[in-house]
Motif scaffolding. Structure first.
Motif, PDB file in Angstrom:
ATOM      1  N   ARG A 150     -53.473  48.332 -33.707  1.00  0.00           N
ATOM      2  CA  ARG A 150     -52.060  48.313 -33.303  1.00  0.00           C
ATOM      3  C   ARG A 150     -51.934  48.139 -31.799  1.00  0.00           C
ATOM      4  NH1 ARG A 150     -48.018  49.919 -36.880  1.00  0.00           N
ATOM      5  NH2 ARG A 150     -46.571  50.587 -35.273  1.00  0.00           N
ATOM      6  N   MET A 183     -36.688  49.641 -34.808  1.00  0.00           N
ATOM      7  CA  MET A 183     -36.929  48.205 -34.971  1.00  0.00           C
ATOM      8  C   MET A 183     -36.770  47.530 -33.609  1.00  0.00           C
ATOM      9  SD  MET A 183     -37.702  47.729 -38.140  1.00  0.00           S
ATOM     10  CE  MET A 183     -37.563  45.940 -38.343  1.00  0.00           C
ATOM     11  N   GLU A 185     -37.244  43.703 -31.962  1.00  0.00           N
ATOM     12  CA  GLU A 185     -37.520  42.285 -32.200  1.00  0.00           C
ATOM     13  C   GLU A 185     -38.027  42.077 -33.630  1.00  0.00           C
ATOM     14  OE1 GLU A 185     -35.745  41.093 -29.322  1.00  0.00           O
ATOM     15  OE2 GLU A 185     -37.114  39.473 -29.837  1.00  0.00           O
ATOM     16  N   ALA A 187     -39.686  44.028 -35.505  1.00  0.00           N
ATOM     17  CA  ALA A 187     -40.923  44.728 -35.877  1.00  0.00           C
ATOM     18  C   ALA A 187     -40.664  46.235 -35.934  1.00  0.00           C
ATOM     19  CB  ALA A 187     -42.021  44.432 -34.871  1.00  0.00           C
ATOM     20  N   ARG A 188     -41.256  46.886 -36.937  1.00  0.00           N
ATOM     21  CA  ARG A 188     -41.077  48.341 -37.057  1.00  0.00           C
ATOM     22  C   ARG A 188     -42.061  49.016 -36.107  1.00  0.00           C
ATOM     23  NH1 ARG A 188     -42.585  52.608 -41.008  1.00  0.00           N
ATOM     24  NH2 ARG A 188     -40.800  54.021 -41.212  1.00  0.00           N
ATOM     25  N   CYS A 189     -41.523  49.635 -35.078  1.00  0.00           N
ATOM     26  CA  CYS A 189     -42.346  50.273 -34.041  1.00  0.00           C
ATOM     27  C   CYS A 189     -42.126  51.785 -34.101  1.00  0.00           C
ATOM     28  CB  CYS A 189     -41.928  49.776 -32.661  1.00  0.00           C
ATOM     29  SG  CYS A 189     -42.145  47.988 -32.452  1.00  0.00           S
ATOM     30  N   THR A 206     -46.774  49.326 -31.695  1.00  0.00           N
ATOM     31  CA  THR A 206     -46.303  48.124 -32.387  1.00  0.00           C
ATOM     32  C   THR A 206     -47.341  47.649 -33.392  1.00  0.00           C
ATOM     33  OG1 THR A 206     -47.365  46.458 -30.993  1.00  0.00           O
ATOM     34  CG2 THR A 206     -45.311  47.407 -30.162  1.00  0.00           C
ATOM     35  N   PRO A 207     -46.889  46.936 -34.443  1.00  0.00           N
ATOM     36  CA  PRO A 207     -47.865  46.206 -35.252  1.00  0.00           C
ATOM     37  C   PRO A 207     -48.649  45.263 -34.338  1.00  0.00           C
ATOM     38  CG  PRO A 207     -45.667  46.124 -36.240  1.00  0.00           C
ATOM     39  CD  PRO A 207     -45.509  46.724 -34.879  1.00  0.00           C
ATOM     40  N   ASP A 209     -49.567  42.182 -34.336  1.00  0.00           N
ATOM     41  CA  ASP A 209     -49.056  40.847 -34.002  1.00  0.00           C
ATOM     42  C   ASP A 209     -47.704  40.886 -33.307  1.00  0.00           C
ATOM     43  OD1 ASP A 209     -47.557  41.654 -36.118  1.00  0.00           O
ATOM     44  OD2 ASP A 209     -48.016  39.944 -37.423  1.00  0.00           O
ATOM     45  N   ALA A 210     -47.104  42.043 -33.201  1.00  0.00           N
ATOM     46  CA  ALA A 210     -45.810  42.146 -32.525  1.00  0.00           C
ATOM     47  C   ALA A 210     -45.955  42.543 -31.056  1.00  0.00           C
ATOM     48  CB  ALA A 210     -44.919  43.161 -33.244  1.00  0.00           C
TER      49      ALA A 210
END
Lengths: 373, 125
Positions: A150, A183, A185, A187-189, A206-207, A209-210
């Protein structure tokens, strides 16, 4: 700096961005990390104190603990740390340490309860050892999920709230040492209002890739500039915060490190964590030495390893020292014998063989500006 | 036209007669990052070539400066106490460290000229 494990250096999700931004990349805890960007550490430091800085701290270790049926993850974690974890309300965050049987510190970490599970953030250099330690201690009670891929972004400084609120208005009302799913952009942060600078600000998990797109979006706001590990170190030193492997390690206890505030009141009495007997004895009788702030006179900088003396007699050692850009002078922290640890005590720091007069002072060196609501 | 020579430790020396003015190179200041303090030697100090004679402190670390030639310090740059950033902004100008009265100008032969130093820096990658 931190010991570098063998093998090729790892990269965070922001590696390409660091290169584009002209970062000077150095090996740190097995990663290629930005120590500074072209503007340099002094400008980055001031940027964070006065406006907002974005730090890539994705090298740090994120671990999620979820209780197995019939178990309590917080109670389980308390067998490894002295902090009051069972008392964490959903959305609350605490600072604590993994201790060893001598009460020494294996690592320091942040623990946040999401209600359903516990989220841990540990130091990069320790994360593999920490994971093994957690697995050895907690496997019967918890599902242990390392989330080492992450992203983790720290957005720090007085303008951090203004900037992050544009992405997610609800972060404005979050208080220091709390966390929430947000959330950003798309993405669930997981966002916590915390950091390692002494400033108000956030850490954003962040995930993988986010991380890059969110970082680029944040940097698109005029208040935000990228900040490297160099300024991260000068900021945390001004804030009086410990750096693992330097100011705290397996030979220092939380009591010696003056981290007793992070040990739950009930836990001081009840124990139940590794090294509890040692820590309890030090709480009762005092520790042989204490971590203190040091303000040297003049311009010379006493760095890690410099001896601390009184009238020529060695009473301790500097564990972190450097230039404090906010104050325009040198500062340091170190350990001294408890009998000599009172604020106002005059000492000498031995810098390149020469004694530099200094005084023991309270920390932080620069006032914390956390948002407590 | 004064002659400028360079050491492998990234110091420069500008030679005028028997006197050399010494500082650190552009490459060195870039490597060090923001300079916050320079501990310059006192006038009258006698030094041997290669001796650690000054210390430059950046935010990150302290670095020794070695005398590129032997001699006696005749002046140091007192202004650096207030404006250490001169070492970053003008390493070969206002950011000079100290002047030395050389005791053996023959030692200059072991130092690099500008072209050789540039090649040396390139070789460092």
């Amino acid at each position: 700096m931190t010991e570098v494990p063998a093998g090729p250096l790892k990269r965070t999700p922001l590696y390409t961005l660091h290169k584009e931004l002209g970062a000077r990349l150095v090996p740190f805890a097995g990663y290629e990390m930005p120590v500074q960007y072209p503007t340099g550490i002094l400008v980055e430091h001031a940027q964070t104190r006065n406006a907002c800085g974005l730090f890539d701290v994705s090298h740090m270790g994120q671990v999620r603990l979820t209780a197995k049926a019939g178990h309590n993850a917080a109670k389980a974690l308390e067998t490894l740390v002295p902090g009051d974890i069972a008392g964490l309300q959903p959305g609350q965050q605490r600072y604590t340490q993994f201790t060893n049987e001598s009460g020494g510190i294996l690592d320091d970490l942040m623990v946040t309860s999401t209600g359903d599970h516990l989220q841990l953030v540990v130091n990069a250099a320790c994360k593999d050892a920490d994971l093994a330690h957690i697995q050895a201690g907690l496997s019967s009670a918890c599902e242990i999920e390392p989330m080492f891929s992450r992203g983790l972004l720290a957005l720090q400084g007085p303008q951090a709230v203004t900037v992050l609120s544009r992405f997610a208005p609800q972060v404005a009302s979050m208080k220091f040492m709390t966390g929430a799913f947000v959330m950003i952009e798309g993405a669930r942060c997981y966002v916590t209002r915390s950091g390692y600078t002494g400033c108000d600000g956030y850490e954003i998990s962040t995930p993988a890739d986010a991380a890059d797109p969110i970082a680029r979006k944040l940097l698109g706001h005029p208040e935000v500039k990228p900040i490297g590990l160099g300024a991260r170190d000068s900021l945390r030193l001004e804030a009086g915060l410990c750096l693992y492997g330097h100011d705290i390690d397996t030979t220092t206890t939380p009591v010696e490190a003056v981290l007793l505030w992070s040990i739950g009141k009930e836990r001081r009495v009840q124990g139940g964590f590794p090294g509890a007997a040692v820590v309890q004895k030090q709480i009762a009788d005092g520790s042989p030495r204490k971590r203190v702030g040091l303000l040297p006179e003049g311009k010379a900088i006493a760095r890690e390893g410099a001896e601390i003396a009184i009238a020529g007699k060695i009473v301790g050692t500097v564990t972190s020292g450097g230039f404090a850009p906010t104050l325009g002078r040198a500062i340091a922290m170190g350990y001294v014998e408890r009998a000599q640890s009172a604020n106002g005590t005059k000492v000498e720091l031995v810098v390149r063989g020469k004694p530099v007069p200094a005084e023991i002072v309270p920390m932080p060196f620069v006032k914390h500006t956390y948002y407590r609501g | 036209m004064a002659e400028v020579k360079y050491s492998e430790e990234h110091e420069w020396i500008r030679v005028e007669g028997d006197t050399g003015t010494i500082g650190i190179t552009q490459y060195a200041q870039e490597q060090l990052g923001d300079v916050v303090f320079v501990d310059v030697p006192a006038s009258g100090r006698k030094v041997a070539k290669g001796e650690a004679i000054a210390v430059v402190e950046s935010v990150k670390a302290a670095s020794d400066i070695y005398a590129p030639v032997s001699g006696e310090v005749v002046e140091s740059n007192a202004a650096l106490a207030d404006t250490p950033g001169d070492v970053n902004s003008e390493p070969m100008g206002k950011g000079w460290f100290f002047r030395i009265k050389m005791s053996d100008k023959g030692e200059l032969a072991s130092l690099m000229d500008e072209a050789a130093y540039e090649a040396f820096v390139k070789s460092l990658g």
